[in-house]
Design an enzyme around this catalytic site. Structure first.
Site, mmCIF file in Angstrom:
data_model
loop_
_atom_site.group_PDB
_atom_site.id
_atom_site.type_symbol
_atom_site.label_atom_id
_atom_site.label_comp_id
_atom_site.label_asym_id
_atom_site.label_seq_id
_atom_site.Cartn_x
_atom_site.Cartn_y
_atom_site.Cartn_z
ATOM 1 N N ASP A 19 36.822 83.317 55.283
ATOM 2 C CA ASP A 19 38.317 83.153 54.684
ATOM 3 C C ASP A 19 38.930 82.395 55.592
ATOM 4 O O ASP A 19 39.647 81.327 55.182
ATOM 5 C CB ASP A 19 38.797 84.760 54.157
ATOM 6 N N GLU A 277 30.908 80.780 52.123
ATOM 7 C CA GLU A 277 31.055 79.511 51.319
ATOM 8 C C GLU A 277 31.364 78.295 52.139
ATOM 9 O O GLU A 277 30.950 77.320 51.663
ATOM 10 C CB GLU A 277 32.685 79.955 50.783
#
Length: 375
Positions: A19, A277
């Site tokens: 994140d 990600e």
């Protein structure tokens, strides 16, 4: 959009640093394009190694309780764009302050929820949709949902200007020497993963056979990947211990790498194992064969996400099979379907996907266009 905007990005660090990695990359990209960014983060510790030099025009602010909000600063530079990363809720006192101070042109900030990356069909359906705020100081505002993605109907992928040129100038041997990695012509494989059940099988296969009969040097990322490899070679694993002395596998344990150096790692290797990600996107831009380890979920929802990604990738059957084995969808994780003869097809697949995605708008450009349209 050619005028300078003030962006406020809120980020909660849940685990594994993905994140904060995405948020920092976005903040730095916006700043290099001439914008100002305040990055509010509840744990900025990872930025010490991820972005040790910081970035001009990016201010990192502790998102503590209570929020260290200085109304005079906010009044002097009210936000033009407010981003909540990955569904975190911005501090309510910040929202209240935004309601009190419009930006320089009299507008309220555009409020965006930056979502998780997926290739699943719902992304195109939901990208760019508004949701009306019903209560609180921001009642009546719209919150917009912005989805990264792999098609022109989504928000795109983070890709800073000049990335292609930087990769073209990359000197592999010079980078390896600077990292203290004595490469003797082995195949180089990077490993950035969680704790896949198939890891001992991979290590055993590389130790016994290398890649296509050639020795392999495994470059292992710090943290969970390094711990997983060390556990696989522990006293409990007799098979790996027995072959370790006569192995075609050498292992280099890497320190925590800044984001730019992680790019260099991917560019230097012949095969990359990535997770999460941010590193997935960087593996796509690297254009090398890669395997993605998704964060495992109890209800196996990550496997549907994996299949959607492999469909987008137009992955050959061998790459699909390996991904499923690596992500735990295999009754016999030791029997990994890794065949060196398949790597050219994996390479071609990666390059073709990179070429398709490079022709699309990057995520930061997509955000800038979205803001220009909706403010």
């Amino acid at each position: 959009m050619n005028h300078r905007l003030q962006w406020d990005i809120f980020c909660k660090v849940i685990d594994n640093y993905g994140d904060i990695g995405v948020c920092w990359r976005l903040a730095a990209d916006l700043a290099t394009r001439g914008h100002c960014v305040r990055l509010w983060v509840d744990d900025a510790g990872a930025l010490g190694w991820m972005a040790p030099g910081g970035c001009p025009n990016v201010q990192v602010i502790s998102w503590a309780q209570p929020l260290n909000l200085r109304p005079a600063d906010l009044a002097a530079q009210p936000p033009d764009v407010l981003i909540e990363a990955f569904g975190c809720d911005a501090a309510p006192e910040f929202i209240a302050a935004c309601a009190d101070w419009p930006s320089a042109n009299g507008l309220k900030p555009l409020w965006i929820n930056l979502e998780y990356l997926s290739a699943e069909p719902y992304v195109e359906r939901c990208h760019g949709l508004p949701s009306r705020v019903q209560r609180g100081p921001a009642a009546g505002w719209s919150k917009w949902f912005f989805y990264p993605g792999f098609t022109a109907a989504t928000g795109g992928l983070l890709r800073e200007p000049g990335l292609d040129d930087r990769q073209a100038r990359f000197d592999r041997q010079a980078w390896l020497t600077a990292q203290g990695i004595a490469s003797g012509g082995e195949k180089l494989v990077s490993l950035f993963c969680y704790e896949p059940g198939a890891l001992p099988g991979l290590l055993q296969q590389l130790a016994q056979y290398g890649l296509d009969g050639e020795p392999v040097r495994l470059l292992v990322a710090a943290g969970r990947a390094a711990s997983a490899v060390q556990a696989a070679f522990s006293a409990e694993n007799g098979i790996l211990r027995s072959i370790h002395e006569h192995s075609m596998l050498s292992i280099s344990y890497l320190p925590l790498l800044p984001q730019t150096e992680f790019d260099h790692l991917l560019w230097a290797c012949d095969l990359n194992f990535v997770r999460g990600e941010d590193s997935l996107v960087r593996a796509l831009w690297a254009g090398k064969p890669f395997v993605w380890h998704l964060y495992p979920q109890d209800d196996a929802a990550h496997l549907a996400k994996l299949d959607a990604f492999l469909d987008m990738l137009q992955a050959p059957a061998s790459l699909r099979s390996f991904h499923h084995a690596w992500n735990g969808n295999n009754a016999h994780p030791q029997a990994l379907p890794l065949h060196p003869k398949d790597l050219p097809a994996w390479q071609a697949c990666s390059l073709a996907a990179r070429d398709r995605l490079m022709r699309q708008n990057d995520l930061t450009s997509g955000l800038l266009n979205f803001v220009a349209k909706n403010r």
